[in-house]
Write an enzyme that holds these catalytic residues in place. Structure first.
Site, short mmCIF file in Angstrom:
data_model
loop_
_atom_site.label_atom_id
_atom_site.label_comp_id
_atom_site.label_asym_id
_atom_site.label_seq_id
_atom_site.Cartn_x
_atom_site.Cartn_y
_atom_site.Cartn_z
N CYS A 1 0.80 -1.23 0.00
CA CYS A 1 0.00 0.00 0.00
C CYS A 1 0.83 1.28 0.00
CB CYS A 1 -0.91 0.04 1.22
SG CYS A 1 -1.90 -1.44 1.38
N HIS B 1 -4.41 7.60 5.36
CA HIS B 1 -4.45 6.33 4.62
C HIS B 1 -5.90 5.82 4.70
CE1 HIS B 1 -2.78 2.89 2.65
NE2 HIS B 1 -3.07 2.05 3.63
N GLU C 1 -3.98 4.39 12.84
CA GLU C 1 -3.57 5.65 12.21
C GLU C 1 -3.94 6.83 13.09
OE1 GLU C 1 -4.94 6.26 8.21
OE2 GLU C 1 -3.54 7.91 7.90
N LYS D 1 -10.30 7.63 0.32
CA LYS D 1 -10.65 6.23 0.03
C LYS D 1 -12.14 6.01 0.26
CE LYS D 1 -6.12 4.06 0.78
NZ LYS D 1 -5.26 5.16 1.18
N HIS E 1 -9.61 1.80 -2.12
CA HIS E 1 -8.17 1.66 -1.89
C HIS E 1 -7.53 1.24 -3.20
CE1 HIS E 1 -4.36 0.91 -0.28
NE2 HIS E 1 -4.63 0.08 0.71
N PHE F 1 0.86 -2.53 6.85
CA PHE F 1 1.04 -3.48 7.94
C PHE F 1 2.01 -4.58 7.56
CE2 PHE F 1 -1.71 -1.11 10.09
CZ PHE F 1 -3.06 -1.35 10.00
#
Lengths: 405, 412
Positions: free
Chosen positions: A162, A295, A306, A327, A332, A391
C-alpha cells in the site's frame, strides 16, 4: 551549498470518480462516490461485490491504436495519466536532456490482469498465449513511458504494497535532490483485478457495502483502481524554462513496523515514525501541518492505529486540524493510492478546500479527530501530510506544500 | 555528501553451494550448479535443465518452525539475509534499528503463491483463495519476514526489476546511505524456480535446449542458444567506511558506484546496438572518476542469449574503446544459469571475493568465440591478476541496465 528544491509541475490522474485532474477536483469537492458493484469480473454471490472502477475509460481517446497494441490495462492507465501530466507541465520533452529525466512508479500488480488471462488460456486450452506475458512485469508500464518519450534515465519500479506510491514519489525526488535528474515522472498505478479482490476478501477485511473510514461501524476497505502521475522537477529547471509550479514536495519519511505479518502494532509506532520523519525532513514543525490526508482504508485496525499514530506525531495539534480519507470515495487503489492522494492534496492546496470523508455516520470514541464528515470544507491550507500505512511492511508519509518563492 | 561505502557481510544460498566461500570455491574450480530438473517432470519440455536448490533446508538457517511453511523465495531471502547479518557481526537493537534499511530485488516474486491464487480462482472460485497465500504473494513479503525477524524498523523496499533488480536495490541502498537516512543497508535479492516460469519461458523461446548442464549455458559463446534458469538468494551488508572501521568490521571491498539507465528502444526488447550498457559504463566512469585503463576485469551480465550477450559486448566495446580488447571478461552464468533478481547480487559477491583471491574464474562452457565481437574472454582456467577495480554489468529485457564498480578498499 543551496539544497535543490523539488516541485511538482504537472499531474495526471485516473480514478473511479474522474478521468482527469479538473474532473477529479470537482469530484473531490462534491464528495462524489465512485463505488458500485464490480463489473470487470463476475462477483457472483460474494459478500463483497463492490469496488471502485474507472468509468468510461477510453484509452483510444489519447493513445493511438499502435500504442495500445498488446498493452495491459495497467500500462494503458499509466500512459494516459502521464500524457495528461506532461501536457499540464507544459514541458517540451524534445527540448530537455532525456538522460536527465527518469521514471519511478509504484505498483502491486503490474500487468497481473494479462497474466491471469495467460493462466486461464494455459489451463483451459493448453495453449501459451505468450504475448500476454510481455506486459506483465511490474516495470513494464514505466518502460512504455520511457520508450514513448525517449527517456534514457532510470526506470524504477517499487512494490511495497500500500505504500508503493508514496515510496516511488519519495525515491524519485532523491534523483532531483542529488542532481542526477532534472525531472522525474513519478507516481503509482494498479488495475482492478480478481486477484486482489479475492485476496482481500479472503482476509475478511472488505466492506460488504460502502467504505466508512473512522466511522464506529466501519466494516472494512473497498478496492479501487487507478493511476496517479506527478511531474517532479528541480525548481530552477522549471523556472528557467518558464514552467509553472503547482506545489512543492518538501519531504518524506519511511519505516517498517517489524512487528507481525498478520497482527498490526496497535500502538502505531512504525506509522508515527514515518510521519514524524516526513515532517522533520520537510523542515517543518508538527504544528505547521494544516491537513492530514489519511491512509484511512476503513478497516477496524487501520483507522484506529492511524488515529493513534497521528496523535503521536502531531501531539495535541492533531485535534486542531482536519483529517480525511478520500478512500471513502474512490476505494483503496493500492499502488496508486499514494500518488492519487498526493494529487488530491495538491488540488486541496490550490483550490482551498478539504475533501470529505464520506459515508461517515457514527463517531467512534476511539477515533476522535476531525474527519471532515461528508461535506468538503473551504479552507486555506499550506502544508499537507499524506500517509500510506503498510502493515507488516513499509510505511511512508509525504509532505506537500503550497509553493512559496 | 560522498561517503565511502563498503560491504561488511555476505550471505547466499545457491545451486553452487551456500555461503560465499563454498560458492567461490565451486565457481573457481569449474563446477556447475546446473543439472537435470528434479522438481518437476520435463517430459513435455525441450529444455530440461536448471540450477535448483534441491538440498536447501531452512532449518539449517533459522530455528523458527513456521519458517518451514514460507514460500521458497522467502526462505531463500531469509536464510541469506540472516547469514549476511551474522557474517557482518551486526548487532541490531533499539538504538540502531530505525537507521537500518532493507532493499530487495526479485524477478518473479512469490510466483508459486501467485499461481496458487490463479488456480484457486479458476478451479474453485474466489472463496477458495487462501489468506496466507495472498499475503505471501506480495513482492515485499520476503523482506517483511526479514524485518520482523531482525527487528529492522528503517525502510524496507522491494524493487521488481527483473534480472536487474539486485543492481537497482544496491543503488537505492547506496543513495540512502549517502543522504544519511540510514547508516546500514541490508541488500539482496531472491527468486524461486517453478514449472510455470520454465514453461512460459520455453514458449517464449528464450530457454536453451540440451540434455546435460555442461552443454547449455554458454555466455558469449558463438553457439549460445538461450538461458538456463536457476534460483537462490543472496544478501550483503553495506555501511559507511567509518562506521565499519568503528565497529572493527571485516571489509570485503568498496562499492564505488552504481549507474542505471534505460535505452528507450522497445518495452519488449533491447536496443541491439548496446547503447544501454554504453550509457551505464560511461556514467559510472564519470561518477567514480576512474579511468578506463584502471578497470581490471569485467563481470558481465551475459546469460547465454544471442541478443543480450551481443548488445552487452557492443556496449562494452563502445564505452571502453581501445581498452576493451584487453580487459579480461567473465560471466558466472555459465556455471550458475540465470538466477533472476539474485544474479546481480551473486555477481557483486563474486567480484568482492575475487578481490581476496586475485583470480578471475573462467566462463563455464565457453568454447567458440563469436566473430561478431572481440572481447578478452576468460575461459578454460582461472586467470591470475591483481584486481583493484571490477566492473559488474546488468541488463534486463525491455531496456533496463546497470553497471557497478566494485573496488578494493583503500585503492581509490
Amino acid at each position: 551549498m543551496t539544497s535543490r528544491r523539488v516541485i511538482i509541475s504537472g499531474m495526471g490522474v485516473l480514478t473511479p470518480t474522474a478521468n482527469n485532474t479538473p474532473d477529479f477536483t470537482d469530484a473531490l469537492r462534491e464528495g462524489r462516490s465512485g463505488i458500485q458493484r464490480l463489473q470487470s469480473f463476475d462477483v457472483g454471490d460474494s459478500p463483497y461485490p463492490n469496488g471502485g472502477e474507472l468509468k468510461a475509460f477510453d484509452p483510444g481517446e489519447t493513445l493511438t491504436r499502435l500504442e495500445m497494441k498488446r498493452l495491459d490495462r495497467a500500462s494503458l492507465m499509466v500512459l494516459v495519466a502521464t500524457q495528461e501530466a506532461l501536457k499540464m507541465s507544459q514541458l517540451d520533452i524534445d527540448m530537455v536532456d532525456l538522460n536527465r529525466v527518469g521514471i519511478c512508479l509504484g505498483t502491486t500488480l503490474g500487468g497481473m490482469v494479462s497474466a491471469g488471462q495467460y493462466y486461464r488460456v494455459l489451463k483451459n486450452k493448453h495453449k501459451h498465449y505468450s504475448s500476454k506475458l510481455l506486459d506483465y512485469p511490474l516495470h513494464s508500464a514505466g518502460s512504455h513511458v520511457s520508450v514513448k518519450y525517449g527517456i534514457t534515465g532510470p526506470n524504477i519500479a517499487i512494490s511495497t504494497a500500500c505504500s508503493s506510491g508514496n515510496v516511488a514519489i519519495g525515491y524519485g525526488s532523491e534523483f532531483i535532490r542529488s542532481g542526477a535528474s532534472d525531472i522525474m515522472i513519478v507516481g503509482g498505478f494498479d488495475p482492478m483485478s480478481e486477484f486482489t479482490w479475492s485476496g482481500f476478501g479472503s482476509l475478511r477485511n472488505v466492506s460488504p457495502d460502502v467504505c466508512r473510514p473512522f466511522d464506529k461501524n466501519r466494516k472494512g476497505l473497498l478496492l479501487g483502481e487507478g493511476a496517479g502521475i506527478l511531474i517532479l522537477e528541480n525548481l530552477d529547471h522549471c523556472q528557467q524554462r518558464g514552467g509553472h509550479v503547482l506545489a512543492e514536495f518538501l519531504g518524506y519519511g519511511m519505516s517498517s513496523d517489524a512487528y507481525h505479518m498478520t497482527a498490526p502494532d496497535i500502538a502505531g509506532r512504525g506509522s508515527a515514525q514515518a510521519m514524524i520523519q516526513a515532517i522533520h525532513v520537510g523542515g517543518l514543525q508538527p504544528t505547521d501541518i494544516d491537513y492530514v490526508s489519511a491512509h484511512g482504508t476503513g478497516t477496524h485496525y487501520n483507522d484506529l492505529i492511524e488515529t493513534r499514530a497521528i496523535k503521536k506525531a502531531l501531539g495535541d495539534h492533531a485535534f486542531n486540524i482536519p483529517v480525511s480519507s478520500i478512500k471513502s470515495m474512490i476505494g483503496h487503489t493500492l499502488g496508486a493510492c499514494g500518488a492519487i492522494e498526493a494529487i488530491a492534496s495538491i488540488l486541496s492546496i490550490n483550490h482551498g478546500f478539504i475533501p470529505p470523508t464520506i459515508n461517515y455516520e457514527t463517531p467512534d470514541p476511539q477515533c476522535d479527530l476531525d474527519y471532515v464528515p461528508n461535506k468538503a470544507r473551504q479552507c486555506n491550507i499550506n502544508n499537507v501530510l499524506s500517509n500510506n500505512l503498510g502493515f507488516g511492511g513499509n510505511n511512508c508519509s509525504i509532505v506537500i506544500s503550497k509553493f512559496k518563492e | 555528501m560522498n561517503h565511502r561505502l563498503v560491504v561488511t557481510g555476505i550471505g547466499l544460498v545457491s545451486p553452487l553451494g551456500h555461503g560465499p566461500d563454498v560458492f567461490m570455491e565451486n565457481l573457481s574450480s569449474g563446477k556447475t550448479g546446473i543439472g537435470p530438473i528434479e522438481r518437476f517432470s520435463t517430459d513435455k519440455y525441450k529444455a530440461k535443465t536448471a540450477g535448483e536448490l534441491i538440498s536447501f533446508d531452512i532449518s539449517d538457517f533459522t530455528a523458527t518452525l513456521k519458517h518451514k511453511r514460507l514460500p521458497r523465495i522467502s526462505q531463500y531471502a531469509l536464510a541469506s539475509a540472516l547469514l549476511a547479518v551474522s557474517d557482518a557481526k551486526l548487532k541490531i537493537n533499539n538504538v540502531n534499528a530505525s537507521k537500518i534499511g532493507l532493499f530487495f530485488g526479485t524477478w518473479h516474486g512469490a510466483i508459486e503463491c501467485t499461481e496458487a491464487i490463479h488456480a484457486a480462482l479458476l478451479e474453485k472460485g474466489f472463496r477458495n483463495v487462501e489468506p496466507s497465500i495472498f499475503q505471501e504473494s506480495s513482492f515485499n513479503a520476503p523482506i517483511s519476514h526479514i524485518s520482523i525477524n531482525l527487528k529492522i524498523t528503517g525502510p524496507s523496499i522491494a524493487l521488481p526489476l527483473g534480472v536487474a533488480s539486485g543492481s537497482y536495490a544496491i543503488r537505492m541502498a547506496m543513495d540512502y546511505l549517502q543522504t544519511g537516512l540510514i547508516d546500514v543497508a541490508v541488500v539482496g535479492a531472491a527468486d524461486e524456480h517453478t514449472e510455470i516460469v520454465h514453461d512460459a519461458f520455453e514458449s517464449l523461446r528464450v530457454l536453451s535446449q540440451g540434455k546435460s548442464g555442461e552443454e547449455v549455458s554458454r555466455p558469449f559463446d558463438k553457439n549460445r542458444n538461450g538461458l538456463v534458469l536457476s534460483e537462490g538468494g543472496a544478501f550483503f551488508v553495506i555501511e559507511k567506511l567509518q562506521g565499519a572501521k568503528y565497529r572493527d568490521a571485516k571489509i570485503y571491498g568498496e562499492l564505488a558506484g552504481v549507474s542505471i539507465a534505460s535505452d528507450a528502444y522497445m518495452a519488449t526488447n533491447n536496443n541491439p546496438n548496446g547503447r544501454g550498457i554504453y550509457l551505464t559504463i560511461n556514467q559510472l566512469l564519470n561518477q567514480t572518476g576512474i579511468s578506463k585503463s584502471s578497470i581490471d576485469c569485467i563481470l558481465a551480465a551475459a546469460s547465454s542469449t544471442q541478443n543480450l550477450d551481443l548488445l552487452e559486448a557492443r556496449g562494452i566495446i563502445q564505452a571502453l574503446s581501445g581498452y576493451a580488447a584487453d580487459i579480461p571478461v567473465t560471466s558466472i552464468k555459465g556455471a550458475l544459469g540465470e538466477s533472476g533478481g539474485a544474479s546481480s547480487i551473486f555477481n557483486v559477491i563474486t567480484a568482492l571475493m575475487m578481490l581476496r583471491t586475485n583470480q578471475i574464474p573462467p566462463i563455464c562452457n565457453y568454447y567458440t568465440p563469436d566473430p561478431e565481437f572481440s572481447l578478452n574472454i576468460v575461459s578454460g582456467r582461472l586467470k591470475e591478476k591483481r584486481l583493484n577495480n571490477i566492473l559488474v554489468n546488468d541488463c534486463f529485457f525491455g531496456g533496463t541496465y546497470a553497471s557497478i564498480l566494485v573496488q578494493r578498499e583503500g585503492v581509490s
